[in-house]
Each structure stands twice: as structure tokens, then as C-alpha cells.
Design an enzyme around this catalytic site. Structure first.
Site, mmCIF file in Angstrom:
data_model
loop_
_atom_site.group_PDB
_atom_site.id
_atom_site.type_symbol
_atom_site.label_atom_id
_atom_site.label_comp_id
_atom_site.label_asym_id
_atom_site.label_seq_id
_atom_site.Cartn_x
_atom_site.Cartn_y
_atom_site.Cartn_z
ATOM 1 N N CYS A 1 0.833 -1.201 0.000
ATOM 2 C CA CYS A 1 0.000 0.000 0.000
ATOM 3 C C CYS A 1 0.867 1.250 0.000
ATOM 4 C CB CYS A 1 -0.936 -0.001 1.209
ATOM 5 S SG CYS A 1 -2.020 1.447 1.295
ATOM 6 N N CYS B 1 -0.526 4.035 2.242
ATOM 7 C CA CYS B 1 -0.297 3.797 3.668
ATOM 8 C C CYS B 1 1.161 4.035 4.059
ATOM 9 C CB CYS B 1 -0.653 2.353 4.039
ATOM 10 S SG CYS B 1 -2.288 1.808 3.521
ATOM 11 N N ASP B 2 2.096 3.541 3.247
ATOM 12 C CA ASP B 2 3.500 3.473 3.665
ATOM 13 C C ASP B 2 4.457 4.343 2.865
ATOM 14 O OD1 ASP B 2 2.697 1.553 5.526
ATOM 15 O OD2 ASP B 2 3.016 -0.097 4.132
#
Length: 301
Positions: free
Chosen positions: A130, A133-134
Site C-alpha cells: 500500500c 499507507c506506507d
């Protein structure tokens, strides 16, 4: 006999349990692998409103504790069969039968893996599924994205705003993504393309430092990267419920933003539902919508 059976103990399922319990309904949450879902493997979550920095495990533990404190019952058990008997639903898990008047399916989806050695070991230490997300953890670093669909191109474009470089690796000679994404990626100076290529090796002791890439011709090379984002699709796990409601061509439940299915009393929430964006925030939103809809449906029975 429970008012509501919830299948799946991730963000969507536990949020649904919280809303249902606050509405005074009896609730059972069945989870087949581990409460919390995919986010438990994330070392740091920084994009959930109100929680600037929290580990995925701490976030999930708090969510589970909140649902249980409100009186939601939880059980481990993968649902093996599901059906309707008269005016209620029956689930079988671990040779036990559970009955409920309404059913909320929050079975989630899992990222399709590359199948390369040490992939699981390096998740959270360079390997991610992701970019949204990261991606922030790879500011000014060299990264790579594997895949050729919309998600892969979108991830590459997102990372190009953060990382020093992005190498987009695709096993075919042409992308499956929308042309607009491909054009935008080609216009980025820090995005390069490796077509007809596949990742064969993950290199690094404590964290990822490089990847091995093999071209269609058989020629291999090592690419120094600190982040590898795998975007080769997701796999829903909805087969046990295909007899209750419709699935799309990808195996996801078909339901709109109201989370209602074609079957009265069956609602779906989270990553298992056909939708555009799969994030913690959208899973929580689905859970609250599905639980509220289920409670209203029960009121009308």
C-alpha cells in the site's frame, strides 16, 4: 439466536459490532485468522483521523477491546458454510452452528503476493502492499512498484511525489492501466519503466536493500531499492457466501454505498465489497453504514 452475525473481525466488522451494540443488538463476530485484519502487520499507521501515529497492532487491539467492552461476542472460526433457514441465517464454523436474524459480511480481501522468497519476512521492512499507507516512510529513497494495472500506476505516481526514484516493473510489454495514468507516469522524470520483467529476488538482511529482476530474455540484474510496493491485485475470500448474494467478476460482493445486497437481511462492508478505495477509513465507514442498515432492517421485521 443473535440479532446480528458478523463475519470478519477487521476494521469493518469490529466497527459494525460497535454500532450494533450501541443500538442494543446482540452481536457475534466470527473471525477465521486473527482479529484486526491486514492492518495488524503494518508497523505504523499515520493516515487514520485522530490517530497521528499508531502501530497497526495497537490500533486493532484497541478496536477489538472497544467492541468487546460494549458486549460484542467474538469467536475464532473460519466460516465453512452459510445459508438461510426460514427467517434467519445459519453459519457453520469449526463444526459449530451459529444463528442470527441478520448477517453482515466483512470478509476482507488479501493482497496477492509475488511468491518470491522472504516476501513475508520483509513485509514492513521494505516490502509493502500500500503506497498510500506506507509511501511517506520512503521520502527521498529509491523505490520500485510491481504491477501493470491502475493500482500500480497510481502507486507509482503517488510515490513519485515522495521518493527519489520509482522503477515500475511489469511482466508484460504493455500496461493494463488507463492511458491517462500511463501518460502521467511517463511525464514524471523520476519514474522509469522495466517492461517484460519480473522480480525474482529480495535482497537485504534486516531490511530490503535491493531486488533481483529478470527480463523476458533471461537477463538478470540487481536494482538497489529500499522500498518495493507490490500491486498485482487483491483476492477476496467470498466463495462461501456466493449462494447468499451476488459476486462481481473479481469475486467481490456487489453492493452500493448503502452496503445492502440483493438478499434481505444480508449486508456487506469493507474490502470484500466492490468499491473504488480500500482504506481503514472506508472500512470503518462501511461498518457503521452496514450495522445501521441492519438494525433498521431488523426494526421492520
Amino acid at each position: 439466536m443473535y440479532d446480528i452475525l458478523i463475519v470478519g473481525g477487521g476494521t469493518a466488522g469490529l466497527t459494525a459490532a460497535i454500532y450494533a451494540r450501541r443500538a442494543g443488538r446482540s452481536v457475534l463476530v466470527l473471525e477465521g485468522t486473527g482479529f484486526g485484519g491486514q492492518i495488524t502487520s503494518s508497523p505504523l499507521v499515520e493516515n487514520y483521523p485522530g490517530l497521528p501515529a499508531v502501530s497497526g497492532l495497537d490500533y486493532s487491539d484497541a478496536l477489538l477491546a472497544q467492541a468487546k467492552a460494549l458486549g460484542a461476542e467474538t469467536r475464532f472460526g473460519r466460516v465453512e458454510s452459510a445459508g438461510r433457514e426460514g427467517d434467519h441465517f445459519v453459519l457453520t464454523a469449526r463444526k459449530k452452528t451459529f444463528e442470527g436474524r441478520a448477517l453482515i459480511l466483512c470478509t476482507g480481501a488479501k493482497h496477492r503476493k509475488l511468491g518470491v522468497d522472504r516476501e513475508e519476512e520483509l513485509v514492513g521492512r521494505g516490502v509493502s502492499y500500500c503506497a498510500v499507507c506506507d509511501g511517506a516512510f520512503f521520502k527521498d529513497k529509491d523505490t520500485a512498484v510491481v504491477g501493470g494495472g491502475d493500482s500500480a500506476l497510481q502507486s507509482a505516481l503517488f510515490l513519485s511525489q515522495v521518493a527519489r526514484s520509482v522503477t515500475l516493473i511489469h511482466r508484460r510489454g504493455e500496461f493494463r492501466a488507463q492511458e491517462a495514468y500511463v501518460t502521467a507516469a511517463k511525464e514524471k522524470e523520476n519514474i522509469t519503466f522495466l517492461m517484460d520483467s519480473r522480480v525474482t529476488e529480495l535482497i537485504g538482511e534486516e531490511a530490503l536493500t535491493a531486488i533481483g529482476v529478470e527480463e523476458k530474455s533471461g537477463k538478470g540484474r540487481k536494482l538497489p531499492v529500499e522500498g518495493l510496493f507490490v500491486e498485482v491485485g487483491q483476492e477476496p475470500d467470498n466463495g462461501a457466501f456466493a449462494g447468499l448474494t451476488d459476486l462481481d467478476e473479481g469475486g467481490y460482493f456487489t453492493a452500493g454505498e448503502d452496503c445492502r445486497t440483493k438478499t434481505p437481511g444480508v449486508f456487506v462492508a469493507g474490502d470484500c465489497r466492490a468499491k473504488e478505495l480500500r482504506q481503514l477509513t472506508t472500512a470503518a465507514a462501511d461498518g457503521s453504514v452496514a450495522a445501521t442498515a441492519a438494525c433498521r432492517w431488523l426494526d421492520g421485521q
